[in-house]
Design an enzyme around this catalytic site. Structure first.
Site, mmCIF file in Angstrom:
data_model
loop_
_atom_site.group_PDB
_atom_site.id
_atom_site.type_symbol
_atom_site.label_atom_id
_atom_site.label_comp_id
_atom_site.label_asym_id
_atom_site.label_seq_id
_atom_site.Cartn_x
_atom_site.Cartn_y
_atom_site.Cartn_z
ATOM 1 N N ASP A 17 35.815 43.786 58.607
ATOM 2 C CA ASP A 17 34.698 43.309 57.817
ATOM 3 C C ASP A 17 33.542 44.300 57.890
ATOM 4 O O ASP A 17 32.996 44.550 58.964
ATOM 5 C CB ASP A 17 34.284 41.948 58.384
ATOM 6 N N THR B 188 30.370 42.734 50.987
ATOM 7 C CA THR B 188 29.425 43.480 51.823
ATOM 8 C C THR B 188 29.758 44.968 51.891
ATOM 9 O O THR B 188 28.869 45.813 51.854
ATOM 10 C CB THR B 188 29.411 42.909 53.246
ATOM 11 N N THR B 189 31.061 45.260 51.987
ATOM 12 C CA THR B 189 31.461 46.674 52.050
ATOM 13 C C THR B 189 31.169 47.327 50.705
ATOM 14 O O THR B 189 30.611 48.433 50.637
ATOM 15 C CB THR B 189 32.972 46.790 52.358
ATOM 16 N N ASP C 90 33.370 32.293 55.891
ATOM 17 C CA ASP C 90 33.343 33.079 54.654
ATOM 18 C C ASP C 90 33.983 32.304 53.515
ATOM 19 O O ASP C 90 33.482 32.292 52.395
ATOM 20 C CB ASP C 90 34.096 34.407 54.842
HETATM 21 P P1 ADP Z 1 34.020 43.536 50.587
HETATM 22 O O1 ADP Z 1 33.404 43.518 51.941
HETATM 23 O O2 ADP Z 1 33.225 44.350 49.641
HETATM 24 O O3 ADP Z 1 34.358 42.178 50.058
HETATM 25 P P2 ADP Z 1 36.860 43.874 50.922
HETATM 26 O O4 ADP Z 1 37.487 44.687 52.005
HETATM 27 O O5 ADP Z 1 36.964 42.408 51.009
HETATM 28 O O6 ADP Z 1 35.376 44.342 50.772
HETATM 29 O O7 ADP Z 1 37.534 44.361 49.548
HETATM 30 C C1 ADP Z 1 37.186 43.787 48.325
HETATM 31 C C2 ADP Z 1 37.848 44.507 47.205
HETATM 32 O O8 ADP Z 1 39.266 44.446 47.305
HETATM 33 C C3 ADP Z 1 37.493 43.854 45.866
HETATM 34 O O9 ADP Z 1 37.143 44.847 44.967
HETATM 35 C C4 ADP Z 1 38.791 43.161 45.461
HETATM 36 O O10 ADP Z 1 38.923 43.055 44.058
HETATM 37 C C5 ADP Z 1 39.814 44.082 46.053
HETATM 38 N N1 ADP Z 1 41.115 43.425 46.237
HETATM 39 C C6 ADP Z 1 41.405 42.333 46.952
HETATM 40 N N2 ADP Z 1 42.721 42.021 46.850
HETATM 41 C C7 ADP Z 1 43.295 42.960 46.054
HETATM 42 C C8 ADP Z 1 44.639 43.221 45.556
HETATM 43 N N3 ADP Z 1 45.669 42.455 45.880
HETATM 44 N N4 ADP Z 1 44.795 44.277 44.758
HETATM 45 C C9 ADP Z 1 43.761 45.060 44.437
HETATM 46 N N5 ADP Z 1 42.500 44.900 44.875
HETATM 47 C C10 ADP Z 1 42.259 43.859 45.673
#
Ligand code: ADP
Ligand code: MG
Length: 549
Positions: free
Chosen positions: A80, A113-114, A403
């Site tokens: 996270d 957040t990322t 979350d």
């Molecule tokens: P954040 O802290 O920004 O939420 P995450 O590590 O949760 O970062 O990553 C979020 C990103 O991953 C989003 O852009 C989401 O659309 C993408 N994502 C999640 N699952 C998938 C998937 N199966 N295929 C492609 N992208 C994905």
């Protein structure tokens, strides 16, 4: 920049020393290190980029974990972004601005957040390129504001309303990479169920924290965690001879105790005869009896108090048919108050009809050999019962639930969803590029820079999945041009497909908040022209390494 206590090995060189910029008016700022103009911008962009570099590899479901090792050697493994940033003790003021943007995203949207930090860093990096080409930061600020406004408008056009099934898909997407996928699946379901129970309650986004208690049971499997209606807590009634269960009745909550007045330790009473002592006890017994009679006259059959209850009062209450609980924590009292409508009173004598509440059920149950009580009522209020033998497993499940319910709860009032997998950012980038053609002047360049910054999201998702980022971005853009904004890069299959069909969905409010939070932070940094650093704190980082500017 220093990630204090979490020093990054590959980035040791980040601590920089700014050369004092000598000029006449610096005489007035003798005790201040000063950097300004483009040097300040270069330094700030460097700080932002190295911060983003620290969490870049965690983005997306294929992102890797970070191990954070504390001063005492204890380790936390997390995926996270905001956890990494908040735990790392970052000193650089610009980096702190970015961390604040990420924390604010976490508080407001519970996800993204990322993405927020990565976007700020890319926006700044691209802005610096423009400054080097001779574009003034104020033009870039202007262009970025226009680009934000246009992006928000466009996301609203692309967004669709989520149905019941998509709701759990969105919550599950938001949990990608946060833990074991079967645990995330279970918890996403519980969170959607809990959030549905909050729909008719008043209290806004804070409800999720106030209305759902998290209770840990030190036994069993985390997959047996469940959601129960009402307040469940590790506690049993004060008198085991009073009834174990009830089908409802009248409850009173006392924000105090049912105890004799205690003597101060340094007070002394002169007991001249045995009679005085007896009279003293007699009086307090009478007083206790009066309080119990008052409770009975109000019809109370369940009493919950924050402090203690004297033995004497316990037997009097059992005789009067009142079941009592003591030493309730404030958060439990508040939740019980919400569930039953009872209003905490300062003392029994201050208790009136209007303070009473009603409960529909009370029961005690032995779980993992300890007595737990469950009290139900009509006012809403639930308990997430998290099982698991190790505290780390239980705490992780609670973090995931926090979350998940945050996203699920917000989704109930703001049901718009957008395609994930970098689709929305890729679409916005293309839209902004054609939109910029309608403008004249240098803002056009700033809007194009903003568009490229948005494209960093699909680029980094591809990188983290071991794919060629340039190839992914080009093919994504081509496929979107043909089939629309909902085509995204699915990391599970490695192909571009309809994100709605795949269930890879991001919520509209997470995406919008990330866009506006990131843009505001970037603009904030671009407006800085001068950094004055008081030379009072010996731990103030040295800045060095001015890049060629
Ligand atoms: P954040 O802290 O920004 O939420 P995450 O590590 O949760 O970062 O990553 C979020 C990103 O991953 C989003 O852009 C989401 O659309 C993408 N994502 C999640 N699952 C998938 C998937 N199966 N295929 C492609 N992208 C994905
Ligand atoms: Mg996320």
């Amino acid at each position: 920049m220093r990630l204090n206590g979490y020093e990054r090995i590959e980035n040791r060189g980040l601590v920089g020393r700014a050369q004092m910029v000598e000029s006449d008016h610096d005489v007035a700022l003798e005790d201040t290190d000063r950097i300004h103009g483009r040097t300040a911008l270069v330094n700030n962009v460097k700080a932002a980029s190295s911060l983003a570099g620290a969490i870049r590899s965690t983005l997306g479901p294929k992102g890797l974990d970070k191990m954070l090792v504390d001063g005492d050697g204890s380790a936390l493994v997390t995926n996270d972004g905001v956890t990494v940033l908040e735990k790392a003790n970052v000193e650089h003021p610009t980096a702190r601005l970015l961390i604040d943007a990420s924390s604010s995203q976490d508080r407001a949207a519970r996800d993204g957040t990322t993405t927020t930090v990565l976007l700020v860093a890319e926006m700044l990096q691209n802005a610096l390129e423009l400054v080097r080409m001779g574009v003034h930061p104020s033009i870039i600020v202007n262009g970025y504001s226009i680009a934000l406004e246009e992006s928000i408008k466009e996301t609203e056009k692309v967004s669709r309303e989520s149905d019941e099934e998509q709701k759990s898909q969105v919550v599950r997407t938001s949990l990608q990479g946060k833990g074991d996928s079967s645990v995330c699946g279970l918890i996403a379901g519980l969170a959607v169920e809990a959030a549905d129970g909050l729909v008719d309650l008043e209290g806004g986004d804070d409800l999720e924290r106030m209305v759902v208690k998290r209770l840990q049971i030190r036994e069993g499997n985390v997959m047996d965690s469940s959601l129960v209606n009402g307040l469940m807590l590790l506690k049993s009634r004060v008198d085991a001879t009073s009834p174990e269960n009830s089908d409802g009745g009248v409850v009173a909550i006392i924000d105090g105790g049912l105890e004799h007045a205690k003597l101060e330790t340094d007070a002394s009473i002169e007991v001249s005869s045995l009679g005085i002592m007896q009279e003293f006890h007699e009086r307090s017994r009478e007083n206790m009896q009066k309080q119990v009679t008052h409770l009975s006259s109000l019809g109370v059959d369940l009493l919950v108090v924050r402090d203690g209850i004297d033995d004497e009062a316990i037997s009097l209450m059992t005789k009067a048919g009142i079941v009592a609980y003591r030493r309730f924590e404030r958060s439990d009292m508040d939740l019980l108050s919400r569930i039953t409508g009872a209003r905490p009173a300062r003392s029994v004598s201050a208790l009136g009809d209007e303070d009473l509440g009603t409960y529909s059920k009370r029961g005690e149950e032995r779980i993992s050999d300890v007595k737990h009580t469950l009290i139900e009522g009509d006012g809403g209020g639930m308990t997430l019962v998290v099982r698991g033998s190790s505290p780390a497993v239980r705490e992780e499940a609670i973090r995931i639930f926090d979350d998940a319910i945050g996203v699920a709860h917000r989704l109930n009032s703001r049901p718009g969803v957008l395609p994930g997998g970098g689709a929305i950012q890729s679409h916005l980038a293309r839209h902004l590029r054609s939109f910029s053609q309608t403008l004249s002047g240098r803002e056009q360049l700033a809007i194009e820079a903003y568009a490229s910054a948005l494209e960093s999201i699909p680029r980094i998702l591809a990188e983290n999945a071991g794919r060629d980022p340039v190839e992914v971005i080009l093919s994504l853009s081509a496929d979107q041009r043909e089939s629309g904004a909902w085509i995204g890069f699915d990391l599970q299959s490695g192909k571009n497909c309809d994100m709605g069909e795949m269930g890879v969905l991001d919520t509209e409010f997470v995406v919008k908040h990330a866009l506006s939070g990131a843009t505001e932070a970037a603009i904030g940094v671009l407006r800085i022209d001068d950094v004055l650093w008081a030379r009072t704190d010996p731990s103030t980082p040295d800045w060095e390494g001015e890049e060629e500017i």
